[in-house]
Scaffold this active site. Structure first.
Site, mmCIF file in Angstrom:
data_model
loop_
_atom_site.group_PDB
_atom_site.id
_atom_site.type_symbol
_atom_site.label_atom_id
_atom_site.label_comp_id
_atom_site.label_asym_id
_atom_site.label_seq_id
_atom_site.Cartn_x
_atom_site.Cartn_y
_atom_site.Cartn_z
ATOM 1 N N ARG A 239 -10.220 11.047 60.149
ATOM 2 C CA ARG A 239 -9.770 12.246 59.957
ATOM 3 C C ARG A 239 -10.515 13.324 60.410
ATOM 4 O O ARG A 239 -11.829 13.459 60.409
ATOM 5 C CB ARG A 239 -9.589 12.688 58.273
ATOM 6 C CG ARG A 239 -8.322 12.044 57.593
ATOM 7 C CD ARG A 239 -6.968 12.775 58.021
ATOM 8 N NE ARG A 239 -5.747 11.874 57.392
ATOM 9 C CZ ARG A 239 -5.111 11.054 58.104
ATOM 10 N NH1 ARG A 239 -5.771 10.689 59.044
ATOM 11 N NH2 ARG A 239 -4.305 10.719 57.279
ATOM 12 N N GLU A 268 -6.522 20.451 63.305
ATOM 13 C CA GLU A 268 -5.524 20.044 64.256
ATOM 14 C C GLU A 268 -4.102 20.546 64.046
ATOM 15 O O GLU A 268 -4.000 20.498 62.698
ATOM 16 C CB GLU A 268 -5.582 18.393 64.304
ATOM 17 C CG GLU A 268 -5.165 17.536 63.031
ATOM 18 C CD GLU A 268 -5.275 16.084 63.489
ATOM 19 O OE1 GLU A 268 -6.438 15.737 63.678
ATOM 20 O OE2 GLU A 268 -4.350 15.451 63.218
ATOM 21 N N HIS A 286 -3.962 12.441 68.003
ATOM 22 C CA HIS A 286 -3.697 11.837 66.357
ATOM 23 C C HIS A 286 -2.710 10.506 66.791
ATOM 24 O O HIS A 286 -1.442 10.933 66.108
ATOM 25 C CB HIS A 286 -3.460 12.871 65.609
ATOM 26 C CG HIS A 286 -3.539 12.100 64.219
ATOM 27 N ND1 HIS A 286 -3.889 13.171 62.948
ATOM 28 C CD2 HIS A 286 -3.412 11.055 63.569
ATOM 29 C CE1 HIS A 286 -4.306 12.211 62.033
ATOM 30 N NE2 HIS A 286 -3.866 10.715 62.249
HETATM 31 C C1 DGY Z 1 -2.235 7.806 58.752
HETATM 32 O O1 DGY Z 1 -1.412 7.147 58.714
HETATM 33 O O2 DGY Z 1 -2.978 8.520 58.008
HETATM 34 C C2 DGY Z 1 -2.333 8.535 60.120
HETATM 35 O O3 DGY Z 1 -3.400 9.121 60.451
HETATM 36 C C3 DGY Z 1 -1.032 9.353 60.671
HETATM 37 O O4 DGY Z 1 -0.968 10.252 59.884
#
Ligand code: DGY
Length: 330
Positions: A239, A268, A286
Site C-alpha cells: 500500500r 495515488e 496499482h
Molecule cells: C487489493 O485487493 O487490496 C488491491 O490492492 C486492489 O485494491
C-alpha cells in the site's frame, strides 16, 4: 421491495446483471470518481454498496447513510474502510482475500525481477533511440536466483512469493512480520524469521507485503533505507504510505539502494514528482491483482458477499463477522 444497492465503480457487466437479479442497482458505467459528498448523496436509501479501494468509507459517511447495512469491497485490503465505525453501527464489511493471492504474488515477483534486471530503465533507453552498441556493462543489474529474498509482512501473498523464491529461484528467504508464522507454515514457505533490522541489512531484494495500518505508516523511510545494502532493491506491492516516497526518491537519486519497483504510492493516483525523475525505478499503476480472471473472481466474490449480506446468509469473506448476528434484525 427489493433492496437497493450502489456499485460505486465500473465493473464487469456480468456482475451488474447478477446483482440486478437480487437488487435495484445503481451503477457507475462512466466510472466517474465521486467525491465523498456525491457518494453520500447516491447512498441515500441504499442498503448495500459495492466499492473498490478508491472509496473512503468513514464514520461521517456512515452517519449520513443510515440505511446502509453492507459495505462490500472488491479488494483484499480494507484500509479505506473504517471497520470499527462500521462494526459499531452494525454495518457488515467484506473483502476479497484468497482469489488474488497467486496473481498478486506473480506480479510482485515480476516487479522485483524487472527492478533487479533494470527492464524499464533499459527499455526507455532503447525507445529513446540511444542504443547504438552492445556493451559488457550495459544495464548490468543484480541477480535474482540465489540472492536473499526479504519479505516485510508474511500473509498469504508473502508466503506465495516466498515459495516462488525458494523453490523456483533457489533464494534464501527471510521475513519479518508482527507475529512469527507457526513452524509448519514457516517450513512450507521455506522462510526464516529475522528482526526488522536484520531483514533490512541482509536482503538483496526486499518486498513489502504487509497491510497498511497507522503503525505501518512510513515503515520504510530514510533511516530504514540507510540500513539496506547499496546493491539492494525494494519492491512495494502492499500500500502507498508504507514507504516514505520522498525519502525513497532521494535514496535512489543518491544510490543509497540500487533500485525500486513500486505498484502503490502515497496519495495515488498522484505520484511523487521526484520518483518520476529517477531512472532506477519501475513504476506501475496499482495493477498487482490485474489479470482478467482474477479481477473477475474478485468482482464475483464481492457480489457474492453483497448478495449474502442482504439476503440474510453469511457472506463468504466478512471482515467483521460479529455484525452478522444483528444484521437480519435491522
Ligand atoms: C487489493 O485487493 O487490496 C488491491 O490492492 C486492489 O485494491
Amino acid at each position: 421491495m427489493r433492496p437497493k444497492v450502489l456499485v460505486a465503480r465500473r465493473v464487469f457487466d456480468s456482475v451488474i446483471s447478477r446483482l440486478g437479479s437480487h437488487f435495484e442497482v445503481e451503477s457507475n458505467p462512466a466510472d466517474a470518481v465521486w467525491s465523498p459528498a456525491e457518494l453520500t448523496a447516491r447512498l441515500q436509501g441504499k442498503q448495500g454498496v459495492f466499492v473498490t479501494g478508491s472509496a473512503r468509507i468513514d464514520a461521517a459517511l456512515l452517519d449520513a447513510c443510515p440505511a446502509l447495512k453492507a459495505v462490500c469491497s472488491m479488494s483484499v485490503g480494507y484500509n479505506h474502510i473504517d471497520v470499527a465505525a462500521c462494526t459499531a453501527r452494525g454495518v457488515l464489511v467484506t473483502n476479497t482475500p484468497d482469489v488474488l493471492t497467486e496473481t498478486t504474488a506473480d506480479f510482485g515477483f515480476a516487479l522485483m525481477m524487472a527492478t533487479a534486471r533494470r527492464i524499464s530503465e533499459s527499455e526507455h533507453y532503447l525507445r529513446r533511440g540511444e542504443w547504438k552498441n552492445w556493451a559488457y556493462d550495459q544495464f548490468t543489474g543484480g541477480d535474482v536466483h540465489g540472492a536473499t529474498l526479504g519479505l516485510l509482512g508474511m500473509g498469504r501473498i508473502g508466503r506465495a512469493i516466498a515459495k516462488r523464491g525458494a523453490l523456483g529461484f533457489g533464494m534464501p528467504v527471510i521475513y519479518h512480520n508482527r507475529s512469527r508464522l507457526d513452524p509448519a507454515l514457516e517450513a512450507e514457505s521455506g522462510a526464516r524469521y529475522v528482526s526488522k533490522a536484520e531483514l533490512l541489512a541482509q536482503s538483496d531484494h526486499l518486498l513489502l507485503v504487509l497491510p497498511y495500518s497507522p503503525e505501518a505508516h512510513h515503515a520504510i523511510g530514510a533511516a530504514e533505507l540507510a540500513l539496506m545494502k547499496r546493491t539492494a532493491t525494494l519492491t512495494n506491492i502492499a500500500r502507498g504510505g508504507i514507504v516514505d516516497d520522498a525519502a525513497l526518491a532521494e535514496a535512489l537519486r543518491t544510490h543509497v539502494i540500487a533500485a525500486a519497483g513500486l505498484d502503490v504510492f502515497e496519495g495515488e493516483p498522484t505520484v511523487h514528482p521526484a520518483l518520476l525523475k529517477v531512472p532506477n525505478i519501475v513504476l506501475t499503476p496499482h495493477i498487482a491483482s490485474a489479470s482478467v480472471s482474477t479481477r473477475l473472481a474478485m468482482a464475483d466474490l464481492a457480489a457474492d458477499n453483497l448478495i449474502a449480506a442482504l439476503t440474510g446468509t453469511a457472506p463468504p469473506t466478512a471482515v467483521n463477522p460479529q455484525v452478522l448476528a444483528g444484521l437480519s434484525s435491522r
